[in-house]
Design a protein around this motif. Structure first.
Motif, short mmCIF file in Angstrom:
data_model
loop_
_atom_site.label_atom_id
_atom_site.label_comp_id
_atom_site.label_asym_id
_atom_site.label_seq_id
_atom_site.Cartn_x
_atom_site.Cartn_y
_atom_site.Cartn_z
N ASP A 14 13.37 2.41 3.20
CA ASP A 14 14.55 3.20 3.59
C ASP A 14 15.60 2.35 4.29
N ASP A 15 15.40 1.03 4.33
CA ASP A 15 16.31 0.15 5.05
C ASP A 15 17.43 -0.37 4.15
N VAL A 16 18.44 -0.93 4.79
CA VAL A 16 19.57 -1.57 4.12
C VAL A 16 19.48 -3.06 4.43
N LEU A 17 19.80 -3.90 3.45
CA LEU A 17 19.77 -5.34 3.65
C LEU A 17 20.79 -5.75 4.70
N PRO A 18 20.34 -6.31 5.84
CA PRO A 18 21.29 -6.79 6.85
C PRO A 18 22.06 -8.01 6.33
N ALA A 19 23.34 -8.09 6.63
CA ALA A 19 24.18 -9.20 6.16
C ALA A 19 23.60 -10.54 6.57
N LEU A 52 0.84 -1.20 0.00
CA LEU A 52 0.00 0.00 0.00
C LEU A 52 0.87 1.24 0.00
N LEU A 53 0.36 2.34 -0.50
CA LEU A 53 1.13 3.57 -0.63
C LEU A 53 1.80 3.96 0.67
N THR A 54 1.12 3.82 1.79
CA THR A 54 1.69 4.22 3.08
C THR A 54 2.48 3.11 3.77
N ARG A 55 2.45 1.89 3.23
CA ARG A 55 3.13 0.75 3.86
C ARG A 55 3.90 -0.05 2.82
N GLN A 56 4.69 0.62 2.02
CA GLN A 56 5.45 -0.09 0.99
C GLN A 56 6.69 -0.75 1.57
N HIS A 57 7.15 -1.79 0.89
CA HIS A 57 8.36 -2.50 1.28
C HIS A 57 9.08 -2.95 0.01
N LEU A 58 10.31 -3.40 0.19
CA LEU A 58 11.13 -3.88 -0.92
C LEU A 58 11.34 -5.37 -0.77
N THR A 59 10.91 -6.13 -1.76
CA THR A 59 11.03 -7.58 -1.76
C THR A 59 12.11 -7.98 -2.76
N PHE A 60 12.89 -8.98 -2.40
CA PHE A 60 13.99 -9.43 -3.26
C PHE A 60 13.53 -10.51 -4.22
N VAL A 61 14.01 -10.42 -5.48
CA VAL A 61 13.71 -11.44 -6.49
C VAL A 61 14.95 -11.61 -7.39
N PRO A 62 15.31 -12.86 -7.69
CA PRO A 62 16.45 -13.10 -8.59
C PRO A 62 16.16 -12.58 -10.00
N VAL A 63 17.20 -12.06 -10.66
CA VAL A 63 17.03 -11.54 -12.02
C VAL A 63 17.90 -12.26 -13.04
#
Length: 118
Positions: free
Chosen positions: A86-91, A47-58
């Motif tokens: 706004d987050d960074v992928l934790p190792a 949703l516009l106010t609750r967006q997130h970034l999901t990982f997918v192989p390319v």
């Protein structure tokens, strides 16, 4: 093989699954640190106010006019590990992304990360 320079041009284009179902919008590309080839992309969705970034192989992605078609079903991608916009992928989360897609995780010989954002 999609080159890193090529796929960066597709930022903000739709990401669709093999059947053409929209998953979200391409946000960023992560390369494999051993080969410097594109390995994962983050897909902005939610949703516009609750967006997130999901990982997918390319690795097997197909570029089309205005979209990037990935080789994974929308349902599988939606359940993949994600981070805030706004987050960074934790190792420590890298390996879980590879496991989710049934891929082998190969950190560097000294424990270096396998993914780097470009």
């Amino acid at each position: 093989m999609i080159q890193a320079a090529d796929i960066r041009e597709w930022r903000n284009h739709d990401v669709v699954d093999q059947k053409g179902h929209k998953i979200g919008v391409l946000e960023a590309v992560y390369v494999d640190t051993t080969t410097d080839e594109p390995a994962m992309a983050t897909v902005r969705s939610g949703l516009l106010t609750r967006q997130h970034l999901t990982f997918v192989p390319v690795g097997e992605a197909i570029l089309g006019p205005g979209y990037v078609k990935v080789a994974y079903a929308k349902a599988l991608v939606k359940k993949a590990p994600s981070i805030g916009t706004d987050d960074v992928l934790p190792a420590e989360q890298e390996e879980s992304i590879f496991q989710h897609y049934g891929m082998t995780y190969r950190p560097g010989p000294n424990g270096e990360r396998q993914l780097a954002r470009r």
